[in-house]
Design a protein around this motif. Structure first.
Motif, short mmCIF file in Angstrom:
data_model
loop_
_atom_site.label_atom_id
_atom_site.label_comp_id
_atom_site.label_asym_id
_atom_site.label_seq_id
_atom_site.Cartn_x
_atom_site.Cartn_y
_atom_site.Cartn_z
N GLY A 103 0.79 -1.23 0.00
CA GLY A 103 0.00 0.00 0.00
C GLY A 103 0.82 1.28 0.00
N GLY A 104 2.11 1.16 0.32
CA GLY A 104 2.96 2.35 0.26
C GLY A 104 2.98 2.94 -1.14
N ASP A 105 2.90 2.07 -2.16
CA ASP A 105 2.83 2.55 -3.54
C ASP A 105 1.58 3.39 -3.76
N VAL A 106 0.48 2.96 -3.14
CA VAL A 106 -0.79 3.68 -3.26
C VAL A 106 -0.68 5.04 -2.56
N SER A 107 -0.04 5.07 -1.39
CA SER A 107 0.17 6.34 -0.69
C SER A 107 0.92 7.32 -1.59
N GLY A 108 1.94 6.81 -2.26
CA GLY A 108 2.71 7.66 -3.17
C GLY A 108 1.85 8.22 -4.29
N ALA A 109 0.97 7.38 -4.82
CA ALA A 109 0.08 7.81 -5.91
C ALA A 109 -0.92 8.86 -5.41
N ILE A 110 -1.41 8.69 -4.19
CA ILE A 110 -2.35 9.67 -3.60
C ILE A 110 -1.65 11.01 -3.42
N VAL A 111 -0.41 10.98 -2.91
CA VAL A 111 0.34 12.22 -2.72
C VAL A 111 0.62 12.88 -4.06
N ALA A 112 0.96 12.08 -5.08
CA ALA A 112 1.17 12.63 -6.43
C ALA A 112 -0.09 13.34 -6.92
N ASN A 113 -1.24 12.74 -6.63
CA ASN A 113 -2.53 13.31 -7.04
C ASN A 113 -2.78 14.65 -6.36
N ILE A 114 -2.67 14.69 -5.04
CA ILE A 114 -3.02 15.92 -4.31
C ILE A 114 -1.98 17.02 -4.51
N ALA A 115 -0.74 16.61 -4.89
CA ALA A 115 0.30 17.60 -5.19
C ALA A 115 0.23 18.06 -6.64
N ASP A 116 -0.66 17.42 -7.42
CA ASP A 116 -0.75 17.67 -8.87
C ASP A 116 0.64 17.57 -9.49
N ALA A 117 1.33 16.48 -9.16
CA ALA A 117 2.71 16.27 -9.61
C ALA A 117 2.77 16.02 -11.12
N SER A 118 3.87 16.40 -11.72
CA SER A 118 4.07 16.07 -13.14
C SER A 118 4.57 14.64 -13.29
N VAL A 119 5.30 14.15 -12.25
CA VAL A 119 5.86 12.80 -12.29
C VAL A 119 5.73 12.14 -10.93
N TYR A 120 5.38 10.87 -10.93
CA TYR A 120 5.42 10.04 -9.71
C TYR A 120 6.52 9.01 -9.90
N GLU A 121 7.63 9.18 -9.17
CA GLU A 121 8.73 8.22 -9.23
C GLU A 121 8.54 7.17 -8.14
N ASN A 122 8.58 5.92 -8.52
CA ASN A 122 8.47 4.83 -7.56
C ASN A 122 9.80 4.09 -7.55
N TRP A 123 10.59 4.30 -6.49
CA TRP A 123 11.92 3.70 -6.39
C TRP A 123 11.84 2.36 -5.68
N THR A 124 12.32 1.32 -6.34
CA THR A 124 12.23 -0.03 -5.79
C THR A 124 13.53 -0.78 -6.11
N ASP A 125 13.50 -2.11 -6.06
CA ASP A 125 14.74 -2.85 -6.27
C ASP A 125 14.90 -3.34 -7.71
N VAL A 126 14.01 -2.93 -8.60
CA VAL A 126 14.18 -3.19 -10.04
C VAL A 126 13.88 -1.90 -10.80
N SER A 127 14.54 -1.73 -11.95
CA SER A 127 14.29 -0.54 -12.77
C SER A 127 13.23 -0.84 -13.81
N GLY A 128 12.03 -0.34 -13.58
CA GLY A 128 10.95 -0.57 -14.53
C GLY A 128 10.26 -1.90 -14.32
N ILE A 129 9.35 -2.21 -15.24
CA ILE A 129 8.62 -3.48 -15.20
C ILE A 129 9.33 -4.44 -16.15
N LEU A 130 9.66 -5.59 -15.62
CA LEU A 130 10.41 -6.58 -16.39
C LEU A 130 9.48 -7.58 -17.05
N MET A 131 9.93 -8.17 -18.15
CA MET A 131 9.10 -9.13 -18.89
C MET A 131 9.03 -10.50 -18.21
#
Length: 258
Positions: free
Chosen positions: A181-209
């Motif tokens: 749910g921390g990812d969801v919190s980040g998305a909510i904050v991006a929404n209320i901040a009217d952010a241009s970008v939401y960066e989600n930093w994790t242990d992989v770069s991007g979505i892998l196949m």
């Protein structure tokens, strides 16, 4: 910018977060998960907190488990030379556990304590998520109330640290999200901040196949629609919580996984 548990798992990871945040002055709002696993033999703080609650429920001593939690936070504080009285926060929490404590409140303390240390380390203002992310009686985010709270805070503070994974019910009690749910919190904050970008930093770069623990060097999917991300998440891809999509798709906020 949201940093997951593996990204804040040790003092060394805290240093990486600071380097990333300071590289771009527009990273003004930072959401953190609870301290995660520093290596494959380590334990996530959130798992240890759940375990503490289970021990209390069955009247089993939880001191050894809580000591593991204490060690994690105190080691990070000492290695980074921080001043915040994290020992006092931990002692207060241990006392509350012994008196009998709500499981959701207890489990949310991983993010809460991580956020307090990160706020001092980055020099950002700490905002308790229970005072920012509000739920209505239907269990949905009350965006009007959440937006108003955010607007009031940023009149005074320009840069915020917000713990992920929880908010508050209309009664004021802590309400946690489902795992990830921390990812969801980040998305909510991006929404209320009217952010241009939401960066989600994790242990992989991007979505892998493919799963990198099974397939060596899988190719990254360079661009994906919100719909495709939601489908993948529903089907079990662990890189992103499926509920992340709704807050960002409304405003067309670019989501980058790093």
């Amino acid at each position: 910018a949201k940093f997951g548990g593996s990204s804040v798992a040790s003092a060394e990871q805290f240093r990486k977060v600071k380097n990333i945040v300071e590289l771009d002055d527009s990273r003004r709002f930072v959401v953190v998960s609870a301290v995660g696993k520093a290596d494959k033999d380590d334990n996530k703080v959130t798992d240890l907190l759940y375990l503490c609650h289970a021990h209390i429920k069955y009247n089993i001593n939880f001191d050894n488990i809580f000591k593991m939690i204490e060690d994690k936070f105190i080691n990070i504080k000492n290695e980074l030379g921080l001043n915040y009285d994290i020992e006092g926060e931990l002692a207060k929490l241990k006392s509350e556990i012994k008196k009998g404590i709500d499981e959701e409140y207890l489990v949310s303390r991983g993010e809460y304590l991580t956020g307090l240390l990160m706020a001092e380390y980055l020099g950002y203002h700490f905002v308790d998520a229970k005072d920012l992310i509000f739920y209505n009686y239907n269990g949905e985010i009350d965006y009007l109330k959440t937006q108003n709270a955010f607007d009031n805070i940023i009149r005074e503070y320009d840069r915020l640290i917000i713990p992920g994974f929880y908010g508050s019910r209309p009664t004021g009690e802590v309400k946690i999200m489902t795992r990830g749910g921390g990812d969801v919190s980040g998305a909510i904050v991006a929404n209320i901040a009217d952010a241009s970008v939401y960066e989600n930093w994790t242990d992989v770069s991007g979505i892998l196949m493919a799963d990198p623990s099974i397939v060596r060097n899988p190719v990254t999917v360079p661009v994906m629609t919100y719909k495709e991300l939601r489908e993948l998440s529903y089907l079990g891809a662990p890189v992103m919580h499926h509920a992340v999509v709704e807050p960002v798709v409304k405003l067309g906020i670019l989501l980058i996984i790093k």
